[in-house]
Design a protein around this motif. Structure first.
Motif, PDB file in Angstrom:
ATOM      1  N   THR C 226      -5.161  -9.938   4.166  1.00 18.33           N
ATOM      2  CA  THR C 226      -5.086  -9.357   2.816  1.00 18.33           C
ATOM      3  C   THR C 226      -6.028  -8.169   2.647  1.00 18.33           C
ATOM      4  OG1 THR C 226      -6.826 -10.757   1.882  1.00 18.33           O
ATOM      5  CG2 THR C 226      -4.600 -11.670   1.910  1.00 18.33           C
ATOM      6  N   GLY C 227      -6.807  -7.869   3.644  1.00 19.05           N
ATOM      7  CA  GLY C 227      -7.771  -6.761   3.561  1.00 19.05           C
ATOM      8  C   GLY C 227      -7.166  -5.517   4.192  1.00 19.05           C
ATOM      9  N   ASP C 229      -7.487  -2.317   3.505  1.00 20.56           N
ATOM     10  CA  ASP C 229      -8.124  -1.031   3.232  1.00 20.56           C
ATOM     11  C   ASP C 229      -8.170  -0.109   4.442  1.00 20.56           C
ATOM     12  OD1 ASP C 229      -9.931  -3.414   3.531  1.00 20.56           O
ATOM     13  OD2 ASP C 229     -11.393  -1.852   4.002  1.00 20.56           O
ATOM     14  N   VAL C 232      -5.009   1.701   4.449  1.00 14.79           N
ATOM     15  CA  VAL C 232      -4.949   2.701   3.378  1.00 14.79           C
ATOM     16  C   VAL C 232      -5.769   3.929   3.763  1.00 14.79           C
ATOM     17  CG1 VAL C 232      -5.552   3.168   0.981  1.00 14.79           C
ATOM     18  CG2 VAL C 232      -4.517   0.975   1.603  1.00 14.79           C
ATOM     19  N   ALA C 299       1.823   4.441  -2.866  1.00 19.82           N
ATOM     20  CA  ALA C 299       2.343   3.098  -2.589  1.00 19.82           C
ATOM     21  C   ALA C 299       1.372   2.273  -1.751  1.00 19.82           C
ATOM     22  CB  ALA C 299       3.694   3.192  -1.880  1.00 19.82           C
ATOM     23  N   HIS C 301      -1.796   2.406  -1.819  1.00 21.06           N
ATOM     24  CA  HIS C 301      -2.865   1.924  -2.702  1.00 21.06           C
ATOM     25  C   HIS C 301      -2.370   0.775  -3.582  1.00 21.06           C
ATOM     26  CE1 HIS C 301      -6.235   4.785  -2.027  1.00 21.06           C
ATOM     27  NE2 HIS C 301      -5.274   5.486  -1.470  1.00 21.06           N
ATOM     28  N   HIS C 302      -1.134   0.865  -4.047  1.00 23.69           N
ATOM     29  CA  HIS C 302      -0.594  -0.271  -4.813  1.00 23.69           C
ATOM     30  C   HIS C 302      -0.564  -1.536  -3.956  1.00 23.69           C
ATOM     31  CE1 HIS C 302       0.550   1.523  -8.623  1.00 23.69           C
ATOM     32  NE2 HIS C 302       0.971   2.575  -7.981  1.00 23.69           N
ATOM     33  N   LEU C 304      -2.625  -2.570  -2.003  1.00 22.32           N
ATOM     34  CA  LEU C 304      -3.933  -3.250  -1.930  1.00 22.32           C
ATOM     35  C   LEU C 304      -3.997  -4.453  -2.872  1.00 22.32           C
ATOM     36  CD1 LEU C 304      -6.415  -0.224  -1.824  1.00 22.32           C
ATOM     37  CD2 LEU C 304      -5.990  -1.884   0.007  1.00 22.32           C
ATOM     38  N   VAL C 305      -3.184  -4.431  -3.918  1.00 21.52           N
ATOM     39  CA  VAL C 305      -3.152  -5.589  -4.829  1.00 21.52           C
ATOM     40  C   VAL C 305      -2.289  -6.654  -4.149  1.00 21.52           C
ATOM     41  CG1 VAL C 305      -2.693  -6.369  -7.177  1.00 21.52           C
ATOM     42  CG2 VAL C 305      -3.376  -4.004  -6.782  1.00 21.52           C
ATOM     43  N   HIS C 306      -2.905  -7.293  -3.184  1.00 20.58           N
ATOM     44  CA  HIS C 306      -2.234  -8.180  -2.235  1.00 20.58           C
ATOM     45  C   HIS C 306      -2.674  -9.606  -2.559  1.00 20.58           C
ATOM     46  CE1 HIS C 306      -0.555  -8.422   2.032  1.00 20.58           C
ATOM     47  NE2 HIS C 306      -0.894  -9.656   1.744  1.00 20.58           N
ATOM     48  N   GLU C 307      -1.911 -10.286  -3.380  1.00 18.95           N
ATOM     49  CA  GLU C 307      -2.408 -11.524  -3.981  1.00 18.95           C
ATOM     50  C   GLU C 307      -2.536 -12.682  -2.981  1.00 18.95           C
ATOM     51  OE1 GLU C 307       0.651 -10.387  -4.707  1.00 18.95           O
ATOM     52  OE2 GLU C 307       1.994 -12.029  -4.165  1.00 18.95           O
ATOM     53  N   SER C 311       0.822 -11.587   0.480  1.00 18.39           N
ATOM     54  CA  SER C 311       1.781 -11.147  -0.527  1.00 18.39           C
ATOM     55  C   SER C 311       3.031 -10.625   0.154  1.00 18.39           C
ATOM     56  CB  SER C 311       1.173 -10.030  -1.376  1.00 18.39           C
ATOM     57  OG  SER C 311       2.181  -9.424  -2.161  1.00 18.39           O
ATOM     58  N   TRP C 315       3.104  -6.544   1.062  1.00 23.50           N
ATOM     59  CA  TRP C 315       3.153  -6.290   2.499  1.00 23.50           C
ATOM     60  C   TRP C 315       4.437  -5.529   2.866  1.00 23.50           C
ATOM     61  CZ3 TRP C 315       4.160 -10.585   6.621  1.00 23.50           C
ATOM     62  CH2 TRP C 315       3.778 -10.131   7.887  1.00 23.50           C
ATOM     63  N   LEU C 317       6.063  -3.595   1.083  1.00 20.44           N
ATOM     64  CA  LEU C 317       5.950  -2.215   0.600  1.00 20.44           C
ATOM     65  C   LEU C 317       5.313  -1.327   1.671  1.00 20.44           C
ATOM     66  CD1 LEU C 317       6.414  -0.329  -1.815  1.00 20.44           C
ATOM     67  CD2 LEU C 317       4.183  -1.009  -2.698  1.00 20.44           C
TER      68      LEU C 317
END
Lengths: 352, 352, 352, 352
Positions: C226-227, C229, C232, C299, C301-302, C304-307, C311, C315, C317
């Motif tokens: 989930t990390g 970054d 990105v 996209a 950056h969006h 990153l909101v990986h619950e 997610s 993912w 995306l």
């Protein structure tokens, strides 16, 4: 942007900044509570004593904005603190009838609709004015010769009128679109806690109709707590307007280059280093505002993923974006009108 | 956002708003002119009388902000009006030595660097504080049982510590990145009209070095009028931070659902319609701010297409975007720290 | 884009298309399963008979791609179908030891890392080549006179070398950044179902180390399910490269205008309507690719909101975006190199 | 995406991929040249022998696609190479009358209009089908109890029908919008080299009318070489559709959580690590596609800054974006219909 001490006039717009200000929104909240109260009384959901007291209370009430601002951090929106203060102001025994059956979103979305209603008038007027200015430019310079350019290369000669006509055509379509997209967002919001208007029962339709009429807003066939597509369509319109003006600005910047010399601008921007320069500031600003809105529109589409009966996160995203898009659009129209007024020559006069 | 009367505390940040305010930028302009004057005098480009008069003038000068604001519409930026006023204030015979050899962009970009320098301290501090808070939460609740969830479905049991660890890891990397990305934008801008420092001749290097040292900024190997990649890298960092916090916010929102009940939050937000509700406002706000920055970052990349020696349109786009991204990031860090303080329980205590 | 029959060469890149193809990813899956099996056997989690059978099976296995493609609709990713087929191919009694302790994300993210590893070599090479070409152009035309232009207006004279130097500077920084950002994404993924490597117990670290070494990838300090970054940051780098090249393209388009005539391009594009035109296709394409990536980066950056622990939506995306960004970057570098080769004159020769 | 060997069925759409394929576009080019030739002959701009020869030539012509692909790198678009081949195929003496008076953009934009015409039928059908499915679900489960949730917290009870109604409302509006937005992009393009149709003189209107009628496309009041707002409006519609479906998908993911258990899905996705899991793949995919389009829409707005009489860079950006947005929309509608078919239970049955 308007609040910025240095850049506010260049990149902001006063009317839009005001329309989305806390003060104006609080005024809209008050209007909402008044027409709600009138409708509730008319349908017997509250008695007339309560109604009179509440309406009088709304009119005499001055909210403590600083307190609302602080409590908004906890509540996520301004309405709960506003309603608490209003209820305290009205006091017993009528405060239980204040805000009856409604939810924060009903107030905030209706306030948005009221603010957009005023802005649409400005947009309509400014597009009209710009179309007139372009027509004047066409009268003055339309027959002049202009080199048609494709892929930034000289292609074939045409006239100044050909290019102005390409600037006009989308503006005409935007005007026509505003006639349907504009009213579609100037619509009452009324749904109650989870959008079912359960407190109003079978009187919900009638109450909504009367409130909408009193506020001179449209009446929705249904609440639109999570159905934000009309707002997105509106934001899309805003960005189409700035995009169209951005094309005009880019064309003017290109026409103003030394060596190309297809346009004469009066009162261009001055440089701190080169007093001889005349910079096409208004034209550049149109490009900036076009790209600004072209970026922002994305957020409005993300906000369509509005989960369940109300998304705190998607909704707040709209708050951060839509006002700025309105402001960029108003500023772009203002700037385009200023630019049109700066043009004293276009193309080359064809001798007869 | 901070200026908004109702939403300013929820979605804005005072320190950032101030750092980008007109008042603070005018102060930076003044510092720039002073250190420029000192360096010019040290290298004999202006005489010491002039230098003394200019420095004294900078210190005694109070700009007419309203006039600058108005003239910025014509000039496209605030510096020409500022410099005109400063020169008039200093008067003959020294005004010809004011602002010598520099251009508006030198002042504005250097002012930006000075403001970012202060903000980086805040970011550093707030990330540190958040990491400490998460460590505290880990000490308090880390061994508790938490259902690991993938694709929003229960997968396998793990611990609260496993999830907190996934929240921590990117924060640690962001901190480490800030050590290089932060200083890279805290750099003097000095290029003159077209970036060649032609007025300074072979003293350009030395002048830039002395000015940078006086301002406690980095000295660039070359002016960066059109080389905006370090700013983009910085904006990317801002949005990575908010994205990381958005993931935390989304997780907390999901954990706080009734039926899931994996987190206990104190002092959630109140509803105007349902007094019983406790809304996870801080967590939702983190998601909003993440999506806000995830949209804005796009504009910074568009601004890389910065034509020729200075693009009025690309540069002004940065002005509209970067301050808001800084504000969203500062607000997100502040909000995350507040959220961490609201957590009184996570996961299920495992009995021994 | 490469697959498009008409536009594939103009806007796509073969090497990138191949690196993200299903065939290459299936090959990476196979490598993953082999090195996993070796590590499991080395640590006694499976016996050597099983390991031999599995490794032999991986080598002799030809997946039924059409079946995987179909079942991916149900499963959301290709790995479950792939593993089912692989297990069936290996059969009893060893199939229970296939894919042991790992999850789909371990394979897919590791496959991504392997593909990016190859692409980084290409990026490194193409930037080097472009910097050499620009240096050659500088040798050939650097001293020539060029009008410095700010805000699209003639400002002050400078040299061709001044502008080429502004093109070079960010490329040098991008090269330097790739040395850290590149390896940061060429890292093994190994976490198991919820990222805890619970099946491997205290051997997880050692297994990850050996697998990473075998695959010539970095070993992460922790799984990065989930990390996201680092990815990105990498995407940001891609878009900074295309943005830098977009600036070059925009400059060349402006220089190539008739009336400006600051650059001579050989073999420009032909028009279907105007055989006399020479269009600066390569330069325009650089602008297109810059704006393409400037949009796509949002996209990432969006995402990153990986619950929670994985997610599915965030993912997937990434899968839709990152390959296209790599392709646009490779295409832009290729195009910039082609453009550099088309330039036969810049600026005005200064007679002595 | 459809071309991807593994992900093509999950995230792509065959009909859209085909509609934008090189093969289909070449077919559209051929239809364009035929109806152009017919109209030119009818108005005496070419003689009937030439017309017959050209039409026969168009019908017997098989373009060398590989050659077009290669030459597109030089020309920036496929038409010049296509026309060169077609002319060579038709040969003397008639080749001078091929493509007369038109430009590449006339062919490519008209081909786009023809492809969108077919896709609109699919969109119309798939939305209809989805609305029917939702109505069926409403019949089956509408009266069941569902907890209304706001800000991801349980608020007040409502019914399954209330939520389905919120899913339906925007779909109905999208259908209605398509009736005007759809035809607005299914419009002939005819402008010639710089948009003035100068070769056709006073017959331009009539020629355009006849060509549009033959192609069953709308006739524009004017060419739209640089007036791309109808395309942007269309793209906005595409992303509003996926946004609406993304909200449905997000709701379903939340309803499917263990502990919430408000929906029963048949045939969810399998995990490679956890055979017991049933993942809501279709619902997650809807969120992915919504965010994908929410990002892409930004590029279409940037492409409005379409300088002068034709922007090679802005136009090519549309080529990279619009087909992908159509594909994401078709895939989302297909996926939503699949998801609707997987739902076997919603909410809690209320006993009487």
């Amino acid at each position: 942007m308007f609040e910025h001490a240095l850049l506010g006039e260049l990149l902001g717009d006063e009317a839009v900044a005001k329309a989305f200000s806390g003060q104006v929104f609080l005024g809209h909240f008050s209007r909402f509570e008044i027409v709600l109260t009138e409708a509730l009384a008319a349908h017997g959901l509250i008695d007339s004593d309560s109604a009179e007291a509440i309406i009088a209370g709304c009119r005499s009430f001055t909210p403590d904005i600083q307190k609302i601002r602080t409590e908004t951090v906890t509540d996520g929106l301004a309405v709960p603190a506003y309603v608490r203060q209003l209820k305290a102001h009205i006091g017993e025994p009528h405060q239980k009838d204040v805000h009856l059956g409604t939810t924060s979103q009903d107030l905030i979305d209706t306030a948005l609709a009221l603010s957009l209603h005023g802005l649409n008038e400005i947009f309509r007027h400014d597009i009209n004015r710009l179309r007139d200015s372009l027509q004047d430019l066409n009268h003055a310079h339309g027959p002049n010769r202009l080199m048609g350019r494709t892929r930034m290369q000289a292609a074939l000669p045409m006239t100044v009128g050909d290019r102005i006509s390409a600037w006009q055509a989308p503006l005409e379509r935007h005007q026509s679109r505003l006639e349907t997209i504009g009213p579609a967002v100037c619509v009452l919001q009324l749904g109650g806690a989870v959008g079912t208007n359960h407190v109003f029962g079978d009187k919900a339709e009638a109450i909504a109709g009367e409130m909408a009429a009193s506020l001179e807003l449209g009446k929705p066939s249904k609440q639109w707590h999570t159905g934000r597509d009309n707002l997105v369509d509106y934001a899309n319109w805003l960005s189409m307007v700035t995009g169209t003006l951005g094309k005009v600005g880019q064309d003017v910047c290109l026409m103003a280059q030394q060596g190309i010399d297809e346009i004469t601008l009066e009162s261009g921007g001055r440089s701190s280093a080169m007093p001889h320069k005349q910079n096409p500031i208004a034209a550049e600003t149109l490009v900036t505002l076009a790209r600004f809105n072209a970026v922002q529109i994305s957020a409005m589409h993300h906000a369509l993923v509005h989960e369940q009966e109300r998304s705190g996160s998607a909704w707040a995203l709209e708050w951060m974006i839509l006002p700025k898009m309105c402001e960029a659009t108003a500023c772009a129209l203002k700037t385009a009108n200023r630019l049109a007024g700066q043009i004293s020559g276009m193309g080359q006069v064809v001798s007869q």
